[in-house]
Design a protein around this motif. Sequence first.
Motif, PDB file in Angstrom:
ATOM      1  N   PHE A 140       0.802  -1.219   0.000  1.00 47.73           N
ATOM      2  CA  PHE A 140       0.000   0.000   0.000  1.00 47.73           C
ATOM      3  C   PHE A 140       0.839   1.275   0.000  1.00 47.73           C
ATOM      4  N   HIS A 141       2.105   1.180  -0.372  1.00 47.50           N
ATOM      5  CA  HIS A 141       2.971   2.358  -0.388  1.00 47.50           C
ATOM      6  C   HIS A 141       2.388   3.434  -1.315  1.00 47.50           C
ATOM      7  N   GLY A 142       2.133   4.601  -0.758  1.00 49.61           N
ATOM      8  CA  GLY A 142       1.562   5.696  -1.532  1.00 49.61           C
ATOM      9  C   GLY A 142       0.076   5.563  -1.798  1.00 49.61           C
ATOM     10  N   LEU A 143      -0.562   4.578  -1.187  1.00 47.39           N
ATOM     11  CA  LEU A 143      -1.989   4.332  -1.407  1.00 47.39           C
ATOM     12  C   LEU A 143      -2.724   4.224  -0.059  1.00 47.39           C
ATOM     13  N   PRO A 144      -2.813   5.312   0.681  1.00 44.64           N
ATOM     14  CA  PRO A 144      -3.405   5.230   2.019  1.00 44.64           C
ATOM     15  C   PRO A 144      -4.877   4.831   2.029  1.00 44.64           C
ATOM     16  N   ILE A 145      -5.620   5.176   0.981  1.00 41.65           N
ATOM     17  CA  ILE A 145      -7.035   4.785   0.965  1.00 41.65           C
ATOM     18  C   ILE A 145      -7.156   3.270   0.794  1.00 41.65           C
ATOM     19  N   HIS A 146      -6.290   2.684  -0.006  1.00 43.11           N
ATOM     20  CA  HIS A 146      -6.272   1.223  -0.142  1.00 43.11           C
ATOM     21  C   HIS A 146      -6.018   0.596   1.236  1.00 43.11           C
ATOM     22  N   ARG A 147      -5.029   1.150   1.953  1.00 45.41           N
ATOM     23  CA  ARG A 147      -4.696   0.641   3.287  1.00 45.41           C
ATOM     24  C   ARG A 147      -5.899   0.784   4.235  1.00 45.41           C
ATOM     25  N   LEU A 148      -6.555   1.937   4.172  1.00 46.94           N
ATOM     26  CA  LEU A 148      -7.724   2.156   5.028  1.00 46.94           C
ATOM     27  C   LEU A 148      -8.834   1.154   4.711  1.00 46.94           C
ATOM     28  N   CYS A 149      -9.050   0.907   3.426  1.00 48.92           N
ATOM     29  CA  CYS A 149     -10.080  -0.070   3.037  1.00 48.92           C
ATOM     30  C   CYS A 149      -9.715  -1.461   3.535  1.00 48.92           C
ATOM     31  N   TYR A 150      -8.435  -1.794   3.484  1.00 54.39           N
ATOM     32  CA  TYR A 150      -7.975  -3.105   3.938  1.00 54.39           C
ATOM     33  C   TYR A 150      -8.200  -3.274   5.441  1.00 54.39           C
ATOM     34  N   VAL A 172      -8.340  12.650   3.919  1.00 54.87           N
ATOM     35  CA  VAL A 172      -8.606  11.641   2.904  1.00 54.87           C
ATOM     36  C   VAL A 172      -8.817  12.258   1.510  1.00 54.87           C
ATOM     37  N   GLU A 173      -9.358  13.473   1.436  1.00 57.69           N
ATOM     38  CA  GLU A 173      -9.630  14.101   0.142  1.00 57.69           C
ATOM     39  C   GLU A 173      -8.354  14.277  -0.679  1.00 57.69           C
ATOM     40  N   HIS A 174      -7.255  14.525  -0.012  1.00 56.23           N
ATOM     41  CA  HIS A 174      -5.970  14.711  -0.690  1.00 56.23           C
ATOM     42  C   HIS A 174      -5.572  13.467  -1.490  1.00 56.23           C
ATOM     43  N   TYR A 175      -6.033  12.302  -1.059  1.00 51.21           N
ATOM     44  CA  TYR A 175      -5.619  11.038  -1.663  1.00 51.21           C
ATOM     45  C   TYR A 175      -6.623  10.471  -2.659  1.00 51.21           C
ATOM     46  N   TYR A 176      -7.720  11.195  -2.939  1.00 52.48           N
ATOM     47  CA  TYR A 176      -8.712  10.693  -3.888  1.00 52.48           C
ATOM     48  C   TYR A 176      -8.117  10.314  -5.242  1.00 52.48           C
ATOM     49  N   PRO A 177      -7.131  11.061  -5.766  1.00 53.93           N
ATOM     50  CA  PRO A 177      -6.564  10.667  -7.067  1.00 53.93           C
ATOM     51  C   PRO A 177      -5.936   9.266  -7.076  1.00 53.93           C
ATOM     52  N   THR A 178      -5.640   8.713  -5.909  1.00 53.42           N
ATOM     53  CA  THR A 178      -5.038   7.375  -5.865  1.00 53.42           C
ATOM     54  C   THR A 178      -6.084   6.260  -5.893  1.00 53.42           C
ATOM     55  N   LEU A 179      -7.359   6.625  -5.846  1.00 57.19           N
ATOM     56  CA  LEU A 179      -8.420   5.613  -5.791  1.00 57.19           C
ATOM     57  C   LEU A 179      -8.408   4.674  -6.995  1.00 57.19           C
ATOM     58  N   ASN A 180      -8.022   5.164  -8.150  1.00 56.76           N
ATOM     59  CA  ASN A 180      -8.075   4.316  -9.353  1.00 56.76           C
ATOM     60  C   ASN A 180      -6.758   3.611  -9.637  1.00 56.76           C
ATOM     61  N   LYS A 181      -5.787   3.748  -8.744  1.00 54.00           N
ATOM     62  CA  LYS A 181      -4.499   3.086  -8.959  1.00 54.00           C
ATOM     63  C   LYS A 181      -4.504   1.705  -8.300  1.00 54.00           C
ATOM     64  N   PRO A 182      -3.948   0.725  -8.986  1.00 48.38           N
ATOM     65  CA  PRO A 182      -3.868  -0.608  -8.372  1.00 48.38           C
ATOM     66  C   PRO A 182      -2.717  -0.671  -7.372  1.00 48.38           C
ATOM     67  N   ASP A 183      -2.883  -1.530  -6.361  1.00 53.82           N
ATOM     68  CA  ASP A 183      -1.793  -1.740  -5.403  1.00 53.82           C
ATOM     69  C   ASP A 183      -0.801  -2.742  -5.989  1.00 53.82           C
ATOM     70  N   LYS A 184       0.142  -3.211  -5.192  1.00 50.32           N
ATOM     71  CA  LYS A 184       1.189  -4.127  -5.681  1.00 50.32           C
ATOM     72  C   LYS A 184       0.623  -5.463  -6.162  1.00 50.32           C
ATOM     73  N   LEU A 185      -0.604  -5.772  -5.769  1.00 51.46           N
ATOM     74  CA  LEU A 185      -1.240  -7.014  -6.222  1.00 51.46           C
ATOM     75  C   LEU A 185      -2.226  -6.758  -7.363  1.00 51.46           C
ATOM     76  N   GLY A 186      -2.250  -5.508  -7.837  1.00 44.85           N
ATOM     77  CA  GLY A 186      -3.150  -5.162  -8.933  1.00 44.85           C
ATOM     78  C   GLY A 186      -4.571  -4.884  -8.490  1.00 44.85           C
ATOM     79  N   MET A 187      -4.769  -4.707  -7.187  1.00 49.84           N
ATOM     80  CA  MET A 187      -6.115  -4.515  -6.655  1.00 49.84           C
ATOM     81  C   MET A 187      -6.449  -3.041  -6.459  1.00 49.84           C
ATOM     82  N   THR A 188      -7.694  -2.714  -6.799  1.00 47.58           N
ATOM     83  CA  THR A 188      -8.236  -1.386  -6.519  1.00 47.58           C
ATOM     84  C   THR A 188      -8.910  -1.450  -5.151  1.00 47.58           C
TER      85      THR A 188
END
Length: 159
Positions: A8-18, A41-57
């Motif tokens: 989840f490096h650079g993907l805090p919303i992914h981490r929060l969802c996890y 959290v609003e600052h990180y909205y642009p990362t919502l469509n990026k996949p994590d290291k496993l390719g997951m949104t």
Amino acid sequence: KHTLQTRFHGLPIHRLCYFQGHGLKTTTSLQSLGASLLFGVEHYYPTLNKPDKLGMTPLHILALSQRPNVDLCAQVVDLAPETTVLGIKDQFGVTALEYSIRNRAPGAGSIVCFLFGVMVEAQISDAIGLKKWKDEIMEEVTVLEADLSPDEREAQVIK
């Protein structure tokens, strides 16, 4: 192992969802989940469509949760509609919808219904958009043909 440590490096919303399902209380908003983030959290909205290291949104992650949270799924879809392309597959070739169908956690059916509804809505929207696009093209062709002389029109048909 390294991939999981930096998943989840650079993907805090992914981490929060996890981690949303790991607490004692289920959280229903990204804002409350993100209260601990440096920029909000609003600052990180642009990362919502990026996949994590496993390719997951975030939708993949929420679909796998042992504490399914349809409200969070709806927020992700509202904030990043491009993540709702349910054909997006992770590195294992699995979509968020497929994960939600496989999820046996209590309440997982609500995620299946929600994602299926999003998929149907997207397909209807695409079909309407495609028809609209086709109609616009046909209108342009008609206008262009109206500008042609009878001889030019006949030459276009022959081509």
